[in-house]
Scaffold this active site. Sequence first.
Site, PDB file in Angstrom:
ATOM      1  N   GLY A 301       0.730  -1.233  -0.098  1.00 11.38           N
ATOM      2  CA  GLY A 301      -0.011   0.111  -0.163  1.00 11.38           C
ATOM      3  C   GLY A 301       0.825   1.202  -0.011  1.00 11.38           C
ATOM      4  O   GLY A 301       0.447   2.309  -0.575  1.00 11.38           O
ATOM      5  N   ASP A 302       1.986   1.206   0.705  1.00 14.90           N
ATOM      6  CA  ASP A 302       2.894   2.340   0.871  1.00 14.90           C
ATOM      7  C   ASP A 302       3.448   2.495  -0.721  1.00 14.90           C
ATOM      8  O   ASP A 302       3.637   3.846  -1.153  1.00 14.90           O
ATOM      9  CB  ASP A 302       4.084   2.096   1.588  1.00 14.90           C
ATOM     10  CG  ASP A 302       3.643   1.935   3.093  1.00 14.90           C
ATOM     11  OD1 ASP A 302       2.352   2.123   3.366  1.00 14.90           O
ATOM     12  OD2 ASP A 302       4.296   1.228   3.900  1.00 14.90           O
TER      13      ASP A 302
END
Length: 355
Positions: A301-302
């Site tokens: 997600g980062d």
Amino acid sequence: MAANGDYALLCLENPLLDIQGKGDEAMLEKYGLKPNDAILADEKHMGLYEDLIQNHDAKLIAGGAAQNTARGAQYILPPNSVLYVGCVGDDHYAQLLRDACAQAGLRTEYLTSPANNPTGRCGVIITGPSRSLCTHLAAANDYQLSHLKSAKVWALVQQARVYYVGGYHLTVSPEAALALAQEAATNDKVFVLSLSAPFIPTAFKKQVDDTSPYWDYVIGNETEARCWAEAHDDVQEKQDVKAIARTLADLPKANEKRKRVAIVTQGTEETVVAVQGESDVKSIGIRTVQSSEICDTNGAGDAFAGGFVAGIVQGKSLEESVDMGHWLASLSIKELGPSYVTLTPPNPLFLNPTI
């Protein structure tokens, strides 16, 4: 954009040195940890970090969610494009963190903990496909608005065109996050907030809500979006991701020159994108990765956020920026931890960013 960047992207959150090493059930038992779990460290965990470094061939990564995102964006963008701000200790771990960021081409402007706390660390014990994360926030909790407002750092704030704040920072210095948000609205710059974790929009609801009028982009996964909806009694739909995304997009907005965009990722499912005032909610397909190629989904997600904000900095369309996020996430999950394959400059995405 010119051959060298102008620190157009500024990221703010909680810097951690990720220390990742392979362990076994005995090691988990030694520190009272469980596979596929994430906890905050207490006194009994303090020996874990050096144990990983000295005895488990640990990989050191400049971590913390927004720092992962910053590294990812800098991976795509020209040199000197991304600046990261947070708080570290005056210790060996801080130097390791600076060195790791420098190797990634990421500029850091760290506050040294005024409380003399050590640099935050996240120990990651890898047992087969499982990950056990043990985080000691320490100095990361000590960030102060006065550092952001200092002459040197604030000049960089004014120079930047896009601000990215990880939701975890709302637990530390919501005043600093608001200062960036208000600066963006006043000067028609871009403010991006990541919800970061399910507990952020619930346990820190007020802090999230205080920033919401300033969101130009808000990013979260499906669990975080549903937790946001659950925390708001006036939001009727609590489960349907498209409906929640539309609600997020249509919240009142301070800078009416820009339409807000809400982006909800769903792992292996399509990413949902809602634009303020538009009834049509888009679903954008991800980049497929064969299961045999997947090494570690930690930080995907980062990485998505890093690719996405890089696209925004480059002036790409919304669809192209989302696809850039999917592309970077697909690279990240093939590596151990939130990492990216080293490319020989120049980065092909810099030469031809349409992917």
